[in-house]
Design a protein around this motif. Sequence first.
Motif, PDB file in Angstrom:
ATOM      1  N   ILE A   1       0.763  -1.264   0.326  1.00  0.00           N
ATOM      2  CA  ILE A   1      -0.020  -0.025  -0.016  1.00  0.00           C
ATOM      3  C   ILE A   1       0.887   1.312   0.058  1.00  0.00           C
ATOM      4  O   ILE A   1       0.216   2.185  -0.618  1.00  0.00           O
ATOM      5  CB  ILE A   1      -0.835   0.115   1.026  1.00  0.00           C
ATOM      6  N   ALA A   2       1.929   1.223   0.664  1.00  0.00           N
ATOM      7  CA  ALA A   2       2.855   2.373   0.729  1.00  0.00           C
ATOM      8  C   ALA A   2       3.440   2.534  -0.731  1.00  0.00           C
ATOM      9  O   ALA A   2       3.729   3.598  -1.177  1.00  0.00           O
ATOM     10  CB  ALA A   2       4.011   2.248   1.777  1.00  0.00           C
ATOM     11  N   THR A   3       3.753   1.534  -1.304  1.00  0.00           N
ATOM     12  CA  THR A   3       4.286   1.462  -2.639  1.00  0.00           C
ATOM     13  C   THR A   3       3.168   2.162  -3.675  1.00  0.00           C
ATOM     14  O   THR A   3       3.582   2.909  -4.385  1.00  0.00           O
ATOM     15  CB  THR A   3       4.637   0.139  -3.323  1.00  0.00           C
ATOM     16  N   VAL A   4       2.270   1.870  -3.453  1.00  0.00           N
ATOM     17  CA  VAL A   4       0.949   2.280  -4.373  1.00  0.00           C
ATOM     18  C   VAL A   4       1.072   3.944  -4.100  1.00  0.00           C
ATOM     19  O   VAL A   4       0.980   4.834  -5.101  1.00  0.00           O
ATOM     20  CB  VAL A   4      -0.275   1.975  -4.029  1.00  0.00           C
ATOM     21  N   PHE A   5       1.201   4.354  -2.889  1.00  0.00           N
ATOM     22  CA  PHE A   5       1.280   5.675  -2.416  1.00  0.00           C
ATOM     23  C   PHE A   5       2.440   6.550  -3.213  1.00  0.00           C
ATOM     24  O   PHE A   5       2.521   7.611  -3.775  1.00  0.00           O
ATOM     25  CB  PHE A   5       1.290   6.161  -1.062  1.00  0.00           C
ATOM     26  N   VAL A   6       3.576   5.716  -3.193  1.00  0.00           N
ATOM     27  CA  VAL A   6       4.936   6.199  -3.926  1.00  0.00           C
ATOM     28  C   VAL A   6       4.553   6.418  -5.269  1.00  0.00           C
ATOM     29  O   VAL A   6       5.122   7.450  -5.816  1.00  0.00           O
ATOM     30  CB  VAL A   6       6.018   5.578  -3.415  1.00  0.00           C
ATOM     31  N   VAL A   7       3.987   5.544  -5.807  1.00  0.00           N
ATOM     32  CA  VAL A   7       3.749   5.448  -7.416  1.00  0.00           C
ATOM     33  C   VAL A   7       2.878   6.773  -7.694  1.00  0.00           C
ATOM     34  O   VAL A   7       3.087   7.618  -8.606  1.00  0.00           O
ATOM     35  CB  VAL A   7       3.004   4.483  -7.900  1.00  0.00           C
ATOM     36  N   MET A   8       1.784   6.898  -6.767  1.00  0.00           N
ATOM     37  CA  MET A   8       1.102   8.134  -7.198  1.00  0.00           C
ATOM     38  C   MET A   8       1.592   9.433  -6.869  1.00  0.00           C
ATOM     39  O   MET A   8       1.646  10.397  -7.818  1.00  0.00           O
ATOM     40  CB  MET A   8      -0.348   7.944  -6.193  1.00  0.00           C
ATOM     41  N   MET A   9       2.470   9.704  -5.918  1.00  0.00           N
ATOM     42  CA  MET A   9       3.270  10.855  -5.652  1.00  0.00           C
ATOM     43  C   MET A   9       4.276  11.208  -6.792  1.00  0.00           C
ATOM     44  O   MET A   9       4.490  12.196  -7.181  1.00  0.00           O
ATOM     45  CB  MET A   9       3.921  10.788  -4.207  1.00  0.00           C
ATOM     46  N   ARG A  10       4.930  10.014  -7.088  1.00  0.00           N
ATOM     47  CA  ARG A  10       5.744  10.323  -8.345  1.00  0.00           C
ATOM     48  C   ARG A  10       5.116  10.880  -9.579  1.00  0.00           C
ATOM     49  O   ARG A  10       5.525  11.660 -10.104  1.00  0.00           O
ATOM     50  CB  ARG A  10       6.499   8.983  -8.627  1.00  0.00           C
TER      51      ARG A  10
END
Length: 256
Positions: free
Chosen positions: A203-212
Motif C-alpha cells: 500500500i505504501a508502494t502504491v502511494f509512492v507511485v501516485m506521488m511520483r
Amino acid sequence: MRNALFGLVLALQFLTRIPIPIVAPWTPQTRRWAVRAYPLVGLLIGGVIGILAIYMQNVPAPITALAILSVWVALSGGLHLDGVMDIADALGSNQPLARRWEIMKDPQIGSFGMLALVFLLAWKAVLLWALLAYHAPWWWLFIVPALGRWAGVALLVLTPCARPKGLAWSWQQSLSGQDVAFALLPLAVFALWAPSVVVMVLIATVFVVMMRWCMMRLFNGINGDMVGATIEGGELWLLILLWSWWQFATVSPLGI
C-alpha cells in the motif's frame, strides 16, 4: 561498519531533534547508509510513541491521541510539515510552473499552507483517536513512521530531481534502487511476526507511485520538500488504511 554507524547518526540528526553531539562525515558512503537507516529511525520514533500509548492506556483516547501526535511532531521537529505547506501554497496559487517553484522557495507560509497543516494534523489526530478506541495492536505505531520514511526514500531514489542542485539532488548522487530494498530490512522482523506488514508495504508502494506521478506532472521532478511531504502523506495514507481495516473488516484475513 564505520560508514553504517555514521550513516545512522546522520539519519538521526537529519530526521529527528534528538541531540547527538557527533560530527559524522558527509560522504557518498555515509549518505547511502543514512538513507538506508530512514525506516530504522522511523521505528525508533514509533517505539517512543508506542511506549507512550502503552503508558497512557488508561487515559481517555482523545487525550492519548493528542499526546502521541504532539510527541510525534516534536521528535521530528516538524521538518516534513514544512514540505507539505510549501507544496500546498505552490499548488493553491494556480500559477505557471516557474512561479510555483518560486512560491515553494518563499520562507513565508500562505493560507493554503496553513490549511494543509491544520487538516493534516487534524486527520492524524482523529485517526489515532479512532485506532486507540478500537484497541488496535500496538505494533502499528512502530510500522507507520517507519514505512512513511521508507516512502520518502523510495520517492527520492526513483524520481528525478527537477533541478541539478539542492539537498535532494546531492543525496541522489549516492543512491540506487538497491538502497530502496535495503531500507526495508528493519521491517523484516515485523513482517515475520505480523504478515499484514507486507500488505502495508504494498500500500505504501502504491502511494509512492501516485506521488511520483503527481510530482512529475505538476513540477517536472522533485526536491527535498516533496520527499518530506511524501513522508507525512505516507503516514496519513497508512493510518487511513489501518482505520479502514478495523472499521469495515468483520473478520480480517490479514492477521491484524
